[in-house]
Design a protein around this motif. Structure first.
Motif, PDB file in Angstrom:
ATOM      1  N   VAL A 151       0.826  -1.053   0.020  1.00 48.48           N
ATOM      2  CA  VAL A 151       0.194   0.099  -0.047  1.00 48.48           C
ATOM      3  C   VAL A 151       1.001   1.257   0.025  1.00 48.48           C
ATOM      4  CG1 VAL A 151      -1.759   1.414   1.411  1.00 48.48           C
ATOM      5  CG2 VAL A 151      -1.950  -0.999   1.087  1.00 48.48           C
ATOM      6  N   ILE A 152       1.887   1.101   0.636  1.00 46.72           N
ATOM      7  CA  ILE A 152       2.774   2.440   0.800  1.00 46.72           C
ATOM      8  C   ILE A 152       3.473   2.667  -0.221  1.00 46.72           C
ATOM      9  CG2 ILE A 152       5.119   3.363   1.976  1.00 46.72           C
ATOM     10  CD1 ILE A 152       4.204   1.712   4.556  1.00 46.72           C
ATOM     11  N   LEU A 153       4.039   1.682  -1.036  1.00 41.03           N
ATOM     12  CA  LEU A 153       4.556   1.809  -2.307  1.00 41.03           C
ATOM     13  C   LEU A 153       3.669   2.401  -3.536  1.00 41.03           C
ATOM     14  CD1 LEU A 153       6.573  -1.718  -2.455  1.00 41.03           C
ATOM     15  CD2 LEU A 153       7.733   0.746  -2.359  1.00 41.03           C
ATOM     16  N   VAL A 154       2.411   1.777  -3.387  1.00 40.82           N
ATOM     17  CA  VAL A 154       1.376   2.189  -4.747  1.00 40.82           C
ATOM     18  C   VAL A 154       1.175   3.780  -4.283  1.00 40.82           C
ATOM     19  CG1 VAL A 154      -0.912   1.903  -5.459  1.00 40.82           C
ATOM     20  CG2 VAL A 154       0.518  -0.072  -5.223  1.00 40.82           C
ATOM     21  N   ALA A 155       0.864   4.000  -3.033  1.00 44.28           N
ATOM     22  CA  ALA A 155       0.434   5.188  -2.692  1.00 44.28           C
ATOM     23  C   ALA A 155       1.534   6.338  -2.818  1.00 44.28           C
ATOM     24  CB  ALA A 155       0.272   5.420  -1.171  1.00 44.28           C
ATOM     25  N   ALA A 156       2.766   5.915  -2.785  1.00 41.94           N
ATOM     26  CA  ALA A 156       4.140   6.915  -3.093  1.00 41.94           C
ATOM     27  C   ALA A 156       4.124   6.998  -4.553  1.00 41.94           C
ATOM     28  CB  ALA A 156       5.257   6.317  -2.385  1.00 41.94           C
ATOM     29  N   GLY A 157       3.814   5.985  -5.164  1.00 45.12           N
ATOM     30  CA  GLY A 157       4.050   6.029  -6.860  1.00 45.12           C
ATOM     31  C   GLY A 157       3.093   7.009  -7.389  1.00 45.12           C
ATOM     32  N   VAL A 158       1.598   6.776  -6.912  1.00 51.62           N
ATOM     33  CA  VAL A 158       0.623   7.638  -7.422  1.00 51.62           C
ATOM     34  C   VAL A 158       0.786   9.166  -7.038  1.00 51.62           C
ATOM     35  CG1 VAL A 158      -1.873   8.330  -6.917  1.00 51.62           C
ATOM     36  CG2 VAL A 158      -1.191   5.864  -7.205  1.00 51.62           C
ATOM     37  N   PHE A 159       1.458   9.369  -5.813  1.00 49.06           N
ATOM     38  CA  PHE A 159       1.678  10.732  -5.440  1.00 49.06           C
ATOM     39  C   PHE A 159       2.580  11.223  -6.620  1.00 49.06           C
ATOM     40  CE2 PHE A 159       3.623  14.223  -3.054  1.00 49.06           C
ATOM     41  CZ  PHE A 159       2.823  15.042  -2.817  1.00 49.06           C
ATOM     42  N   GLN A 160       3.583  10.678  -6.993  1.00 49.98           N
ATOM     43  CA  GLN A 160       4.580  11.098  -7.908  1.00 49.98           C
ATOM     44  C   GLN A 160       4.157  11.981  -9.199  1.00 49.98           C
ATOM     45  OE1 GLN A 160       7.321  11.245  -6.006  1.00 49.98           O
ATOM     46  NE2 GLN A 160       8.342  10.877  -7.775  1.00 49.98           N
ATOM     47  N   TRP A 161       2.634  11.512  -9.442  1.00 48.88           N
ATOM     48  CA  TRP A 161       1.892  11.808 -10.654  1.00 48.88           C
ATOM     49  C   TRP A 161       0.793  13.021 -10.489  1.00 48.88           C
ATOM     50  CZ3 TRP A 161       2.128  10.574 -15.873  1.00 48.88           C
ATOM     51  CH2 TRP A 161       3.140   9.589 -16.325  1.00 48.88           C
ATOM     52  N   THR A 162       0.900  13.280  -9.155  1.00 50.46           N
ATOM     53  CA  THR A 162      -0.117  14.501  -8.758  1.00 50.46           C
ATOM     54  C   THR A 162       0.382  16.030  -9.049  1.00 50.46           C
ATOM     55  OG1 THR A 162       0.558  14.800  -6.437  1.00 50.46           O
ATOM     56  CG2 THR A 162      -1.052  12.917  -6.911  1.00 50.46           C
ATOM     57  N   PRO A 163      -0.746  16.884  -9.154  1.00 49.39           N
ATOM     58  CA  PRO A 163      -0.215  18.334  -9.462  1.00 49.39           C
ATOM     59  C   PRO A 163       0.534  18.775  -8.288  1.00 49.39           C
ATOM     60  CG  PRO A 163      -2.699  17.917 -10.185  1.00 49.39           C
ATOM     61  CD  PRO A 163      -2.109  16.588  -9.252  1.00 49.39           C
ATOM     62  N   LEU A 164       0.026  18.447  -6.876  1.00 51.33           N
ATOM     63  CA  LEU A 164       0.781  18.971  -5.585  1.00 51.33           C
ATOM     64  C   LEU A 164       2.338  18.693  -5.765  1.00 51.33           C
ATOM     65  CD1 LEU A 164       1.007  20.082  -3.158  1.00 51.33           C
ATOM     66  CD2 LEU A 164      -0.002  18.115  -2.006  1.00 51.33           C
ATOM     67  N   LYS A 165       2.487  17.398  -6.088  1.00 54.68           N
ATOM     68  CA  LYS A 165       3.962  17.044  -6.236  1.00 54.68           C
ATOM     69  C   LYS A 165       4.674  17.900  -7.457  1.00 54.68           C
ATOM     70  CE  LYS A 165       7.739  14.489  -6.700  1.00 54.68           C
ATOM     71  NZ  LYS A 165       8.619  14.108  -5.777  1.00 54.68           N
ATOM     72  N   ASN A 166       3.842  18.126  -8.544  1.00 54.63           N
ATOM     73  CA  ASN A 166       4.623  18.906  -9.481  1.00 54.63           C
ATOM     74  C   ASN A 166       4.744  20.324  -9.126  1.00 54.63           C
ATOM     75  OD1 ASN A 166       4.735  16.594 -11.188  1.00 54.63           O
ATOM     76  ND2 ASN A 166       2.768  17.009 -11.977  1.00 54.63           N
ATOM     77  N   ALA A 167       3.907  20.677  -8.556  1.00 54.21           N
ATOM     78  CA  ALA A 167       3.908  22.250  -7.963  1.00 54.21           C
ATOM     79  C   ALA A 167       5.172  22.318  -7.013  1.00 54.21           C
ATOM     80  CB  ALA A 167       2.653  22.651  -7.462  1.00 54.21           C
ATOM     81  N   CYS A 168       5.247  21.371  -6.172  1.00 55.02           N
ATOM     82  CA  CYS A 168       6.163  21.650  -4.865  1.00 55.02           C
ATOM     83  C   CYS A 168       7.595  21.404  -5.544  1.00 55.02           C
ATOM     84  CB  CYS A 168       5.963  20.699  -3.953  1.00 55.02           C
ATOM     85  SG  CYS A 168       4.373  21.026  -2.789  1.00 55.02           S
ATOM     86  N   LEU A 169       7.841  20.301  -6.400  1.00 56.87           N
ATOM     87  CA  LEU A 169       9.028  20.010  -7.063  1.00 56.87           C
ATOM     88  C   LEU A 169       9.303  21.382  -7.826  1.00 56.87           C
ATOM     89  CD1 LEU A 169      11.390  18.085  -7.779  1.00 56.87           C
ATOM     90  CD2 LEU A 169       9.810  17.098  -9.660  1.00 56.87           C
ATOM     91  N   LYS A 170       8.651  21.981  -8.610  1.00 63.29           N
ATOM     92  CA  LYS A 170       8.939  23.150  -9.561  1.00 63.29           C
ATOM     93  C   LYS A 170       9.600  24.275  -8.545  1.00 63.29           C
ATOM     94  CE  LYS A 170       7.162  26.619 -12.843  1.00 63.29           C
ATOM     95  NZ  LYS A 170       5.929  27.077 -13.321  1.00 63.29           N
ATOM     96  N   GLN A 171       8.908  24.476  -7.250  1.00 63.12           N
ATOM     97  CA  GLN A 171       9.658  25.354  -6.484  1.00 63.12           C
ATOM     98  C   GLN A 171      10.952  24.996  -5.942  1.00 63.12           C
ATOM     99  OE1 GLN A 171       8.471  28.491  -5.540  1.00 63.12           O
ATOM    100  NE2 GLN A 171       6.476  28.422  -6.423  1.00 63.12           N
ATOM    101  N   CYS A 172      11.104  23.712  -5.865  1.00 62.69           N
ATOM    102  CA  CYS A 172      12.406  23.180  -5.287  1.00 62.69           C
ATOM    103  C   CYS A 172      13.372  23.252  -6.384  1.00 62.69           C
ATOM    104  CB  CYS A 172      12.204  21.937  -4.887  1.00 62.69           C
ATOM    105  SG  CYS A 172      11.263  21.693  -3.217  1.00 62.69           S
ATOM    106  N   ARG A 173      13.116  23.370  -7.633  1.00 59.86           N
ATOM    107  CA  ARG A 173      13.962  23.329  -8.922  1.00 59.86           C
ATOM    108  C   ARG A 173      14.276  24.685  -9.276  1.00 59.86           C
ATOM    109  NH1 ARG A 173      14.813  18.904 -12.154  1.00 59.86           N
ATOM    110  NH2 ARG A 173      14.339  20.051 -13.904  1.00 59.86           N
ATOM    111  N   THR A 174      13.827  25.476  -8.857  1.00 63.76           N
ATOM    112  CA  THR A 174      14.142  26.828  -9.313  1.00 63.76           C
ATOM    113  C   THR A 174      14.393  27.750  -8.252  1.00 63.76           C
ATOM    114  OG1 THR A 174      11.741  27.412  -9.142  1.00 63.76           O
ATOM    115  CG2 THR A 174      12.368  26.715 -11.227  1.00 63.76           C
ATOM    116  N   PRO A 175      15.631  27.774  -7.476  1.00 65.56           N
ATOM    117  CA  PRO A 175      16.163  28.560  -6.534  1.00 65.56           C
ATOM    118  C   PRO A 175      15.871  30.194  -6.669  1.00 65.56           C
ATOM    119  CG  PRO A 175      17.643  26.751  -6.658  1.00 65.56           C
ATOM    120  CD  PRO A 175      16.591  26.835  -7.902  1.00 65.56           C
ATOM    121  N   LEU A 176      16.448  30.455  -7.955  1.00 66.50           N
ATOM    122  CA  LEU A 176      16.557  31.913  -7.934  1.00 66.50           C
ATOM    123  C   LEU A 176      14.890  32.599  -8.166  1.00 66.50           C
ATOM    124  CD1 LEU A 176      17.900  34.471  -8.262  1.00 66.50           C
ATOM    125  CD2 LEU A 176      17.868  34.111 -10.862  1.00 66.50           C
TER     126      LEU A 176
END
Length: 263
Positions: A151-176
């Motif tokens: 269950v943990i593995l599937v949940a973590a995998g699904v989260f990788q495709w969510t808009p929240l993941k993408n939005a937060c990752l974008k902030q982490c990838r653009t320091p300036l």
């Protein structure tokens, strides 16, 4: 040969100092994490219970020690991944100082960042306690029940495709970009900036930290792999797509574990 200006020389010196500080903080945190993992491994080897559920009750000291373990481990894993953001903050801070504008120590920014991950450490400790009470964790504090791991593995995998993941990752990838849009003056402002960046990192990586409950919270190889993956996801040009591929891998792995558990 291009001549180095005094400001560039100072910026290089500051960069070296900040990087050295990050390395010292992360190094000490990793040293403690290795020590705890080795101590736990030795204890379980004597008891021969590394893969069996741990049913020993927790006391206040156990809760405190496990919180410290989580907090230090989060420092070891996450501070290196925040290095690009910390260096960007330090550079802009130095330029402001040279222009006689308000500035604050970079350590204040780092403190705000670590405050967020300390909060996560407290939450993770509570989750660990709950799983421990249900005899769902092994001696190495990994899942003792395949169904839980799947269950943990599937949940973590699904989260990788969510808009929240993408939005937060974008902030982490653009320091300036983060610094320019989130800048706040004064010590309180720097603390808030560090906390906000920590919040984006937490929003990006919390499900990956949940994977520690699969193979073992103190499984050093697992800890190192997750930390390295988070760093690559943040700094590589194709990090966004790497996250989606990793999500598919986790979903497939989790489905395989679930099928085996339910068979």
């Amino acid at each position: 040969m291009q001549q180095v200006t005094p400001l560039e020389s100072v910026l290089r010196r500051d960069r070296t100092i900040v990087l050295s500080g990050i390395m010292v903080i992360a190094g000490l945190a990793w040293a403690y994490t290795v020590y705890r993992a080795q101590a736990l491994s030795d204890m379980n080897s004597v008891g021969m219970g590394m893969s069996m559920p741990n049913v020993q009750s927790w006391g206040a000291i156990d809760f405190g020690m496990n919180f410290i373990m989580w907090a230090v481990m989060m420092t070891a894993m996450m501070v290196p991944t925040a290095a690009p953001m910390i260096l960007t903050f330090a550079t802009i801070n130095r330029r402001r100082r040279e222009r006689e504008q308000p500035f604050v120590p970079t350590g204040v920014f780092i403190s705000g960042y670590l405050m967020v991950w300390s909060g996560f450490a407290a939450t993770a400790t509570l989750v660990q306690w709950g799983l421990h009470q249900g005899a769902l964790l092994s001696g190495m504090m990994g899942s003792a029940v395949p169904l839980l791991g799947g269950v943990i593995l599937v949940a973590a995998g699904v989260f990788q495709w969510t808009p929240l993941k993408n939005a937060c990752l974008k902030q982490c990838r653009t320091p300036l970009g983060f610094i320019m849009t989130e800048w706040r003056d004064g010590p309180k402002g720097a603390l808030v900036m560090g906390a906000r960046h920590g919040g984006f990192c937490l929003g990006c990586c919390w499900s990956l930290m949940g994977l520690l409950f699969v193979a073992g919270i103190m499984n050093l190889l697992w800890v190192a792999v997750i930390a390295a993956y988070i760093l690559v996801e943040k700094v590589m040009p194709a990090g966004h797509w790497l996250g989606r591929v990793a999500g598919l891998v986790l979903i497939g792995w989790g489905a395989w574990v679930l099928v085996g558990a339910l068979a």
